[in-house]
Design a protein around this motif. Structure first.
Motif, PDB file in Angstrom:
ATOM      1  N   THR A   1      15.166  37.718  32.096  1.00 47.84           N
ATOM      2  CA  THR A   1      16.052  38.717  32.696  1.00 47.84           C
ATOM      3  C   THR A   1      17.525  38.479  32.408  1.00 47.84           C
ATOM      4  O   THR A   1      18.338  39.333  32.742  1.00 47.84           O
ATOM      5  CB  THR A   1      15.856  38.760  34.217  1.00 47.84           C
ATOM      6  OG1 THR A   1      16.085  37.461  34.759  1.00 47.84           O
ATOM      7  CG2 THR A   1      14.446  39.219  34.557  1.00 47.84           C
ATOM      8  N   ARG A   2      17.878  37.371  31.813  1.00 45.00           N
ATOM      9  CA  ARG A   2      19.279  37.143  31.474  1.00 45.00           C
ATOM     10  C   ARG A   2      19.539  37.736  30.089  1.00 45.00           C
ATOM     11  O   ARG A   2      19.441  37.067  29.072  1.00 45.00           O
ATOM     12  CB  ARG A   2      19.610  35.651  31.500  1.00 45.00           C
ATOM     13  CG  ARG A   2      19.510  35.084  32.922  1.00 45.00           C
ATOM     14  CD  ARG A   2      20.091  33.731  33.036  1.00 45.00           C
ATOM     15  NE  ARG A   2      21.519  33.787  32.759  1.00 45.00           N
ATOM     16  CZ  ARG A   2      22.230  32.723  32.447  1.00 45.00           C
ATOM     17  NH1 ARG A   2      21.671  31.546  32.365  1.00 45.00           N
ATOM     18  NH2 ARG A   2      23.528  32.844  32.208  1.00 45.00           N
ATOM     19  N   LEU A   3      19.852  39.035  30.074  1.00 42.23           N
ATOM     20  CA  LEU A   3      20.029  39.789  28.835  1.00 42.23           C
ATOM     21  C   LEU A   3      21.448  40.315  28.743  1.00 42.23           C
ATOM     22  O   LEU A   3      22.038  40.714  29.747  1.00 42.23           O
ATOM     23  CB  LEU A   3      19.045  40.959  28.792  1.00 42.23           C
ATOM     24  CG  LEU A   3      17.568  40.608  28.936  1.00 42.23           C
ATOM     25  CD1 LEU A   3      16.744  41.855  29.147  1.00 42.23           C
ATOM     26  CD2 LEU A   3      17.093  39.851  27.726  1.00 42.23           C
TER      27      LEU A   3
ATOM     28  N   SER B   1      17.812  28.094  31.209  1.00 43.84           N
ATOM     29  CA  SER B   1      17.997  29.521  31.487  1.00 43.84           C
ATOM     30  C   SER B   1      19.108  30.031  30.581  1.00 43.84           C
ATOM     31  O   SER B   1      20.266  30.095  30.964  1.00 43.84           O
ATOM     32  CB  SER B   1      18.364  29.721  32.959  1.00 43.84           C
ATOM     33  OG  SER B   1      18.574  31.072  33.218  1.00 43.84           O
TER      34      SER B   1
ATOM     35  N   GLY C   1       9.632  37.885  32.560  1.00 41.95           N
ATOM     36  CA  GLY C   1      10.517  36.937  33.236  1.00 41.95           C
ATOM     37  C   GLY C   1      11.808  36.606  32.520  1.00 41.95           C
ATOM     38  O   GLY C   1      12.548  35.745  32.970  1.00 41.95           O
TER      39      GLY C   1
ATOM     40  N   ASP D   1      12.321  46.049  28.195  1.00 41.42           N
ATOM     41  CA  ASP D   1      11.287  46.102  29.221  1.00 41.42           C
ATOM     42  C   ASP D   1      10.249  45.008  29.005  1.00 41.42           C
ATOM     43  O   ASP D   1       9.806  44.363  29.968  1.00 41.42           O
ATOM     44  CB  ASP D   1      10.632  47.485  29.212  1.00 41.42           C
ATOM     45  CG  ASP D   1       9.761  47.717  30.414  1.00 41.42           C
ATOM     46  OD1 ASP D   1      10.173  47.323  31.525  1.00 41.42           O
ATOM     47  OD2 ASP D   1       8.676  48.304  30.265  1.00 41.42           O
TER      48      ASP D   1
ATOM     49  N   ALA E   1      11.843  41.777  30.224  1.00 48.72           N
ATOM     50  CA  ALA E   1      11.984  41.725  31.675  1.00 48.72           C
ATOM     51  C   ALA E   1      10.641  41.540  32.372  1.00 48.72           C
ATOM     52  O   ALA E   1      10.546  40.816  33.367  1.00 48.72           O
ATOM     53  CB  ALA E   1      12.675  42.990  32.173  1.00 48.72           C
TER      54      ALA E   1
END
Length: 129
Positions: A113-115, A84, A111, A105, A108
């Protein structure tokens, strides 16, 4: 027989309630602070980040390689593997906000989502055109 008239007290309480209801959203906004500098601070994630750059001309680069947007998610997932990791997103100052949000977008929805959004250190006055 003496009775207490509570009507004036109820009127005062309703006025105070309205005042607090109007004032509360104004008080919840953040305040400006100057954060302290820590020379010994270490990033919490010791893995190397995945760096995604969006240029002013809508070109997307992943690390040093320019890639089409259709391959972006697959390439990032391949780089992440089972880990991750954080994806650092760098957007050109003159790039369209909509282009950057579209890429975020896409990530996200798939999957990722760690941005983190990356900006240069500087003052707000220097960033003005």
């Amino acid at each position: 027989m003496a009775e207490i008239n509570v009507t004036p007290m109820v009127d005062v309480m309703l006025v105070l309630l309205i005042i607090f209801m109007v004032a509360a959203p104004m008080l919840s906004s953040g305040m400006k602070v100057e954060l302290p500098q820590a020379k010994s601070a270490q990033p919490s994630d010791q893995q190397s980040p995945i760096v995604l750059t969006i240029g002013a001309d809508k070109k997307v680069t992943l690390g040093p390689d320019e890639i089409p947007r259709s391959e972006l998610v697959a390439r990032i997932k391949a780089m992440m593997g089972a880990e991750s990791r954080v994806v650092h997103v760098r957007g050109d100052r003159t790039a369209s906000y909509g282009d950057i949000v579209a890429v975020l977008d896409d990530l996200a929805l798939n999957g990722i989502t760690r941005l983190s959004l990356i900006a240069n250190k500087g003052t707000a006055e220097a960033a003005q055109p």
